[in-house]
Design a protein around this motif. Structure first.
Motif: not given
Length: 568
Positions: A2, A111-114, A131, A133, A136, A250, A255, A530, A532
């Motif tokens: 992020n 939109h996200c990194h998993s 994940q 994120c 928002k 997400m 992503g 997660s 976020r």
């Protein structure tokens, strides 16, 4: 990972048509650049925009190493370069929206990194994933389809007046106190006041000066198989029979996915998950521990695709996901990824990007670091063109920065590879990196905001000499200690001196106890699946800066939050 978003650049005007005529053989150029990939083309664009006479020589060979297509770090730097050097066309590569409108429809939206851990012979365990994120509503960072992005940047350089020579083979290059000369295979020469080599591992300067470091000092030892692919099954479809056990914040397809296992990681970057994208293309790279899984010698070994297929077949969930996947480009296969030059600069010359060295493709970290070098080098070159001072002393910081970048990226990659032995250790390392990425973009955000509001690049200049350059949170002593300790702990695991469970507990504890890590980050739970940033997170973070944040970090975070909010 992020990173804070950089403010959106204003609408970019049309580029002026300043295409130059080819200079005559022997005409003196201000700067000659070897290589045609993203760093070289970007440098040529900003130099030409500043009035320098530039010749760029690109042999047009396919890349020897994965070129880096994850734009999380690079996108913000394109905005900085566009503003600082008055080259607004570069801002068109900074956002998914602008890339789609002006460059190519083959673009991915992050939109996200998993990060998903796999064990051989077993279905993936949903407890062993993470994940991450961004806030928002924050605009997604782009995934670059590098053939299209690099071609666009070369057009930008040409339109700015640079002499761009595609397909020209270099037979030799030299530089000294009086200038530089590049000899081409057709017998012609390009003479310049300064030479920048951004050509890659077969750099003519490195070869000519005998600078290839043997053995290489870098600790990481990895090799990579890579291709662009289509028909990769959505991860949600692969685990549909267990959907209730997953339910990510997400959707996975929005992503990147990083599939991790003992000794390897497989990065899958969507290049067609934007609503208006075309082609359903993915950037796929499998990076293996080169010591444990050395490359096959001779022609008798499997092809890169055969080796890739054999790898994914060991993991049931991956085998399902790639059952129908098709390669849409030739496979790239490296030996050991890591190499470096013993020197990166001298009289009237320097090496940047892949010419100076290469570490590992993890999260395309080297791509952003190369653009940082372009940002530092371009200013000095334009000053030198204006005042005639091309002394090695003026450019010494560029070489120092390049060496620092390689060392920092090596520490990061070595830590990540060592952590792959155990899913809990991976998660602990990802928490450490997440701390750095959440804070690490704030200094550049603050400097960019100052540049846009006042026109002064003083804050950008100050970043050039910040301690711990090249790290995800440069300039901060506390984070450097946290990162270094985590790296040493992982190295002890790799050496068999410490078990992975004890190591992960040690790293999690150091994250919880770090005074500069706020409770708002919610990094106290090792079992979290997660991470976020929500509006509530930002509010709690702002309150923390006035109620308990360390004095060395509170102003930085406040300025960063303001920049993020202004940029939406």
């Amino acid at each position: 990972m992020n990173t804070p978003e950089t403010p959106e650049s204003p609408e970019t005007p049309e580029m002026p048509d300043r295409a130059s005529h080819r200079p005559q053989d022997g005409d003196l150029r201000d700067v000659a650049i070897l290589g045609g990939s993203l760093p070289a083309a970007t440098l040529a664009t900003v130099l030409a925009a500043g009035g320098a006479r530039v010749t760029l020589i690109d042999e047009g060979r396919p890349p020897a190493f994965p070129p880096g297509e994850m734009g999380v770090h690079a996108a913000g730097l394109f905005r900085v370069l566009a503003e600082r050097y008055r080259a607004p066309e570069l801002a068109r590569t900074a956002t998914v929206k602008d890339i789609h409108a002006h460059v190519t429809r083959t673009v991915g939206a992050e939109h996200c990194h998993s990060f998903v851990y796999h064990r051989e012979g077993r279905p993936q365990d949903p407890a062993e994933l993470l994940q991450v994120c961004p806030p928002k509503g924050a605009p997604p960072e782009p995934h670059f389809h590098r053939p299209d992005i690099d071609a666009y940047l070369l057009r930008c350089a040409r339109d700015r007046g640079a002499d761009v020579r595609r397909g020209a083979k270099v037979s030799g290059a030299a530089a000294g106190p009086d200038g530089a000369v590049v000899r081409l295979a057709d017998g012609s020469e390009v003479r310049a006041r300064y030479l920048v080599d951004a050509s890659g591992p077969d750099s003519p300067l490195v070869t000519g000066l005998g600078l290839r470091e043997e053995p290489v000092r870098l600790a990481t030892a990895s090799r990579t198989l890579a291709a662009h692919m289509t028909r990769i099954r959505p991860f949600a479809d692969v685990v549909a029979d267990r959907a209730a056990s997953y339910r990510p914040p997400m959707p996975w397809h929005r992503g990147s996915m990083h599939h991790l296992t003992d000794g390897a990681y497989l990065a899958v970057l969507p290049l067609g998950n934007h609503p208006d994208s075309t082609g359903g293309l993915f950037s796929v790279s499998l990076t293996l521990d080169a010591r444990r899984f050395p490359a096959h010698e001779g022609a008798a070994g499997p092809s890169p695709e055969e080796e890739f297929r054999a790898f994914v077949a060991r993991f049931p969930t991956l085998a399902d996901q790639f059952a129908y996947a098709v390669a849409e480009s030739p496979w790239l296969a490296t030996g050991r990824n890591q190499y470096a030059a013993s020197r990166t600069g001298g009289d009237r010359w320097c090496l940047i990007g892949d010419a100076a060295g290469y570490v590992d493709p993890f999260i395309s970290r080297g791509l952003g670091l190369s653009l940082e070098t372009v940002n530092v080098l371009a200013r000095r070159l334009l000053d030198a063109v204006n005042d005639g001072d091309f002394s090695a002393e003026r450019f010494a910081v560029v070489g120092e920065l390049t060496r620092d970048h390689l060392a920092a990226n090596d520490e990061l990659a070595a830590m990540v590879h060592a952590s792959l032995r155990d899913p809990e250790l991976v998660r602990a390392v990802l928490f450490v990196l997440e701390v750095g990425f959440r804070f690490g973009g704030f200094p550049m955000l603050t400097a960019f905001a100052e540049l846009r509001s006042s026109g002064s690049d003083a804050a950008l200049r100050a970043l050039e000499t910040a301690p711990y350059r090249g790290h995800v949170f440069a300039g901060h002593e506390g984070y450097h200690r946290l990162f270094t300790a985590a790296g040493a702990t992982c190295a002890a695991v790799a050496a068999g001196e410490l078990d992975a469970r004890t190591a992960s507990e040690r790293i999690f504890r150091s994250v919880r106890e770090a005074e500069f890590v706020p409770a708002a980050f919610k990094l106290g739970d090792p079992a979290a699946r997660s991470l976020r940033i929500t509006p509530v997170t930002l509010l709690r973070l702002a309150l923390w800066t006035v109620r308990g944040a360390p004095k060395d970090i509170a102003p930085l975070v406040r300025a960063g939050i303001k920049s993020v909010l202004r940029g939406r």
